[in-house]
Design an enzyme around this catalytic site. Structure first.
Site, PDB file in Angstrom:
ATOM      1  N   CYS A 181      17.853  39.664  32.708  1.00  0.00           N
ATOM      2  CA  CYS A 181      18.422  40.939  32.285  1.00  0.00           C
ATOM      3  C   CYS A 181      17.710  41.411  31.021  1.00  0.00           C
ATOM      4  O   CYS A 181      17.488  40.621  30.102  1.00  0.00           O
ATOM      5  CB  CYS A 181      19.918  40.762  32.022  1.00  0.00           C
ATOM      6  N   HIS A 240      23.693  43.750  40.431  1.00  0.00           N
ATOM      7  CA  HIS A 240      23.512  43.429  39.010  1.00  0.00           C
ATOM      8  C   HIS A 240      23.737  44.675  38.148  1.00  0.00           C
ATOM      9  O   HIS A 240      24.472  44.630  37.153  1.00  0.00           O
ATOM     10  CB  HIS A 240      22.098  42.866  38.813  1.00  0.00           C
ATOM     11  N   GLU A 241      23.105  45.785  38.515  1.00  0.00           N
ATOM     12  CA  GLU A 241      23.222  47.006  37.707  1.00  0.00           C
ATOM     13  C   GLU A 241      24.613  47.632  37.819  1.00  0.00           C
ATOM     14  O   GLU A 241      25.141  48.149  36.831  1.00  0.00           O
ATOM     15  CB  GLU A 241      22.132  48.012  38.085  1.00  0.00           C
ATOM     16  N   HIS A 257      26.895  46.034  35.455  1.00  0.00           N
ATOM     17  CA  HIS A 257      26.782  46.601  34.102  1.00  0.00           C
ATOM     18  C   HIS A 257      27.718  47.794  33.924  1.00  0.00           C
ATOM     19  O   HIS A 257      28.333  47.952  32.866  1.00  0.00           O
ATOM     20  CB  HIS A 257      25.351  47.065  33.810  1.00  0.00           C
TER      21      HIS A 257
END
Length: 176
Positions: free
Chosen positions: A94, A136-137, A140
């Site tokens: 990351c 993953h994003e 966030h």
């Protein structure tokens, strides 16, 4: 298009839940361009707006790994429609947790509905690396980090390391 500074762990902004983008306009399009430039400069494959301090449900991805033929995706207000039962293990890193990589297990495939750079609603089905990057994003945008998918002991170790690094950096900056 300016390169934006990245927010680094342990900054608490990384734990904020991002708000929806209300209208895709030239300001949002410029932000997308800045995010792409920032991501490419940092040699990443994905970047969420929160990673540059902007709590909007927006991310950019380019898994092409090709300097000459980029294939950027601008994803606004993503919504996961489905996740496969089949799992995949991928080594993740990351930009907000530099130089730390670990294997994470996630669904192998997914479908995401989102608005593109022009504000048009669309869907994408993805697998393997693109599916991992999307998850993953999107994490966030929900205030989650990839280290939330590892054991508490390992996660606490990583957080301690980055808190120590931030403290040392702040002390060094105070001297200068």
């Amino acid at each position: 298009m300016p390169i934006k500074p990245l927010i680094i762990l342990p900054d608490p902004i990384l734990r904020e839940v991002s708000k929806p983008v209300e209208h895709v306009d030239s300001t949002i399009q410029k932000l997308a361009d800045d995010m792409l430039e920032t991501m490419y400069d940092a040699q990443g494959v994905g970047l969420a707006a929160i990673q540059i301090g902007i709590p909007l449900r927006m991310l950019v991805i380019d898994v092409s790994r090709n300097e000459t033929q980029k294939n950027p995706l601008v994803i606004i207000n993503p919504e996961i429609l489905w996740l496969s039962d089949e799992r995949n293990i991928c080594k993740e890193g990351c930009l907000s947790i530099p130089e730390y990589y670990t294997e994470i297990e996630r669904p192998k495939r997914l479908c995401v509905r989102y608005q593109d750079r022009e504000g048009k609603q669309t869907e994408i089905e993805a697998d393997h690396l693109l599916a991992t990057c999307l998850q993953h994003e999107i994490d966030h945008l929900n205030g989650r980090l990839f280290i939330d998918h590892i054991s508490k002991i390992k996660r606490d170790m990583v957080i301690r390391k980055f808190k120590k690094r931030a403290k040392e950096k702040n002390a060094q900056e105070a001297i200068l």
